[in-house]
Design an enzyme around this catalytic site. Structure first.
Site, PDB file in Angstrom:
ATOM      1  N   GLU A  53      36.951  38.884  35.391  1.00 44.62           N
ATOM      2  CA  GLU A  53      35.656  38.492  35.945  1.00 44.62           C
ATOM      3  C   GLU A  53      34.613  39.338  35.241  1.00 44.62           C
ATOM      4  OE1 GLU A  53      35.488  38.856  40.208  1.00 44.62           O
ATOM      5  OE2 GLU A  53      37.418  37.870  40.463  1.00 44.62           O
TER       6      GLU A  53
ATOM      7  N   GLU B 114      42.209  41.002  43.413  1.00 46.12           N
ATOM      8  CA  GLU B 114      41.704  42.346  43.703  1.00 46.12           C
ATOM      9  C   GLU B 114      42.510  43.023  44.817  1.00 46.12           C
ATOM     10  OE1 GLU B 114      37.419  42.297  44.103  1.00 46.12           O
ATOM     11  OE2 GLU B 114      37.233  42.288  41.929  1.00 46.12           O
TER      12      GLU B 114
END
Ligand code: GLA
Ligand code: ZN
Length: 651
Positions: free
Chosen positions: A300, A142
């Protein structure tokens, strides 16, 4: 289609691993992502690597036939690194190190950090690059466009500006620094902006450039790692897991460096009742597909209640685990990895739920996931099929950033403006691409470019040409307001576009949360909010007229024929009923197949290959729905997906 999980062997006693991995394999998991936060176990001391534990985990995954997405662990440098090389920590505006604690506190440019992170990537890729099970690499985790005030980053910012402007004179001129005596007289005066300072007080040209620089800088970090991975594993594919974050990098630019897009997908756990946001989530998926204009991966995926640094949300409603993963497939994902196999028992994230609870007793969510694995297998023939759309919504990174820097009015957010048009067309059961400003527009029959606040001249010209050649374009209030330097253009709005739109804005009223009323020329009455452009229709036909306020009877929206195409100008912000009707009208005008009678919560998207067309019908709501789909009465339970195949010679 591929189903996977995110797994952290380092979080669990080793005697649990085999049982976990066996269960994964038995359940139908085919890929596992590992190692993105494991640096301190991989290199417990500088230069001393310990891969034995990771080898054993990889061996076990291989033993059970699972594929691996291996991650570079550079998001969380070990504490010895920060201790030994304090310069590796991000600095604030005054050059002080920020507080470390959670993760992601590394300065991308610090020479020690770059050296050590490159080395760990090098060593890892050499060790695991030849393992057949390692199918892909994820860089870091991220990533964001960090703001760092260290000397190295400040110097890099200055050279970035020197490359862009050549001289201080040009730069001062571009930013209009004469306002408030802000002209730079030496490069040393230029610094990264202070975090926490109200950005709207700073020069908008300088701020937008800083955000562009911070994004480029993050991309440089990605490039460095990608080069090492490619050198050691020439056959692999590389990604990084992206998300919609505060310090949003230019994802379109980022993924030019990489092989495929991946996204961390956490749809909302409670859907609002009013139906305004039915398609909000599919917008995110379409956005991700649009970045590289090809199928992507969910790295995810939501698996349970979310919480930790916030109070916990509701848990997933029955049907959501399966439905939201299938929804991702419907919008172009070919693989979905659930975060995470089991909820952590330790660490700050222990309340962010995985598929299995702390108890390690598989429950409702796990069994729904097992069912998803079966269904994904039955959809195997769909893997790799593509998505073709006639409708596009144009996303502009510059507009996104500039509107974050200078909010226009209460309740006016860039993504909401894009979602309004995306939602309108999605509610008709058609595919919608979210495209970047660089994309070839001629592929589309309809292009919506809402709130195109910063519009460089070449994009303006391309849009003009698109309409001229027969395209239908929708533009809206707050479009063509700024030039590339984030300065207001001295022209009536939409600047340089009045010929195509056949109207100009004679005045505007930023009404914020207030509501106004408009009437369509078909007699329908709608509420509008946020912003009211008062239009002077020079050639266009008004399609919405204000019914109240001092501008009662003035036009709020219009349509104009230009060349072989037409251009809608929607000068205000409305609600879903309007956008849906507008989409229906335009789709019928453009003779595009759509489903006019769909219940509000139903998404229909289409994937196809040369032999078949697959219609994915998804009910994104808590209610059972029933509707007629191509002559069949289709019933969908809450969050249920049904796939209908039509072979091409049948069409
Ligand atoms: C992000 C991160 C994960 C985890 C989840 C849940 O998506 O990438 O490491 O922290 O959020 O909080
Ligand atoms: Zn720095």
């Amino acid at each position: 289609m591929i189903i996977g999980v995110d797994y952290y062997p380092e979080h669990w006693d080793e005697d649990m691993w085999e049982k976990d991995i066996r269960l994964m394999a038995e359940t139908g998991v085919s890929v596992v992502r590992i190692a993105e936060f494991a640096w301190c176990r991989i290199e417990p001391q500088e230069g001393c690597f310990d891969f034995e534990w990771l080898d054993r985990a990889v061996d076990l995954l291989e033993k059970y036939g699972l594929d691996i997405i291996m991650c570079t662990p550079t998001n969380c440098p070990p504490l010895w690194l920060y201790e030994k090389y304090p310069s590796a920590v991000i600095k604030d505006h005054s050059g002080r190190p920020i507080e470390t604690g959670i993760r992601g506190h590394r300065c991308y440019n610090d020479p020690d950090f770059v050296r050590l992170s490159s080395r760990v990537v090098d060593v890892m890729t050499k060790r695991y690059g030849k393992r057949k099970s390692v199918k892909a690499w994820q860089i870091d985790n991220e990533l964001e466009s960090n703001i760092c005030g260290c000397d190295t980053c400040t110097q890099r910012y200055r050279s970035w500006l020197k490359d862009r402007y050549g001289s201080l004179k040009e730069l001062n001129n571009a930013y209009g620094n004469t306002v408030w005596s802000g002209e730079f007289s030496s490069w040393e005066q230029i610094k990264p902006p202070a975090e926490g300072y109200n950005r709207a007080w700073l020069n908008p040209g300088y701020m937008l450039d800083y955000l562009r620089f911070a994004s480029d800088d993050m991309i440089e970090f990605v490039r460095t790692q990608a080069e090492i991975i490619r050198r050691n594993c020439p056959e692999t594919v590389i990604t990084t897991n992206s998300w919609f974050c505060e310090k949003m990098p230019d994802l379109h630019k980022t993924f030019k460096e990489l092989d495929f897009v991946s996204y961390d997908n956490y749809p909302p756990l409670r859907l609002p009742d009013n139906g305004e946001e039915y398609y909000s989530h599919s917008f995110h998926l379409d956005f991700m597909r649009g970045i590289s204009n090809k199928n992507f991966c969910i790295m995810e995926q939501l698996s349970g209640a979310m919480g930790c640094w916030m109070p916990m949300t509701h848990t997933v409603y029955p049907g959501m685990i399966k439905g939201y993963s299938l929804q991702a497939f419907a919008h172009g994902a070919d693989a979905v990895l659930h975060f995470r196999w089991r909820t952590a028992c330790k660490g700050a994230e222990m309340h962010w739920h995985g598929l299995i609870d702390h108890s390690n007793v598989p429950g409702r969510r796990f069994y729904e996931f097992a069912d998803l694995c079966k269904e994904a297998r039955s959809l195997e023939r769909i893997r790799g099929t593509g998505i073709r759309s006639d409708v596009a919504v144009l996303y502009s990174y510059d507009s996104d950033m500039a509107l974050r820097l200078q909010p226009q009015t209460d309740g006016f957010y860039y993504y909401d403006q894009l979602k309004a048009y995306h939602g309108g067309f999605s509610s008709c059961g058609v595919n919608v691409d979210i495209i970047s400003a660089e994309c070839d527009l001629s592929k589309y029959k309809i292009v919506c470019a809402p709130a195109l606040y910063v519009c460089p001249e070449n994009l303006r010209r391309r849009l003009e040409e698109y309409v001229e050649q027969g395209g239908t374009l929708i533009i809206t209030c707050r479009s063509l307001v700024k030039d590339e330097n984030n300065n207001c253009i001295m022209s009536q709005l939409p600047a340089g576009f009045d010929g195509i739109s056949g109207c100009c804005v004679s005045e505007y009223d930023p009404v914020g949360y207030d509501r106004m009323t408009v009437e369509g020329n078909d007699g329908n009455v709608y509420q509008c909010t946020c912003w009211c452009d008062i239009l002077n229709c020079t050639g266009a036909e008004p399609i919405l007229t204000y019914r109240d306020g001092f501008y009662k009877n003035s036009a709020a929206a219009s349509v104009n024929c230009f060349g072989k195409g037409n251009c809608y100008y929607i000068g205000t912000v409305l609600f879903r009923d309007f956008y849906r009707r507008l989409a229906q009208k335009i789709l019928s005008d453009r003779k595009i197949e759509f489903f006019p009678q769909l219940p509000g919560s139903v998404e229909i998207t289409v994937r196809e290959n040369e032999y078949s067309t697959y219609y994915f019908c998804f009910n994104n709501s808590y209610k059972q729905v029933k509707f007629v789909f191509k002559g069949e009465c289709l019933e969908l339970a809450p969050f249920e997906m049904k796939v209908r195949e039509v072979t091409k010679n049948q069409l």
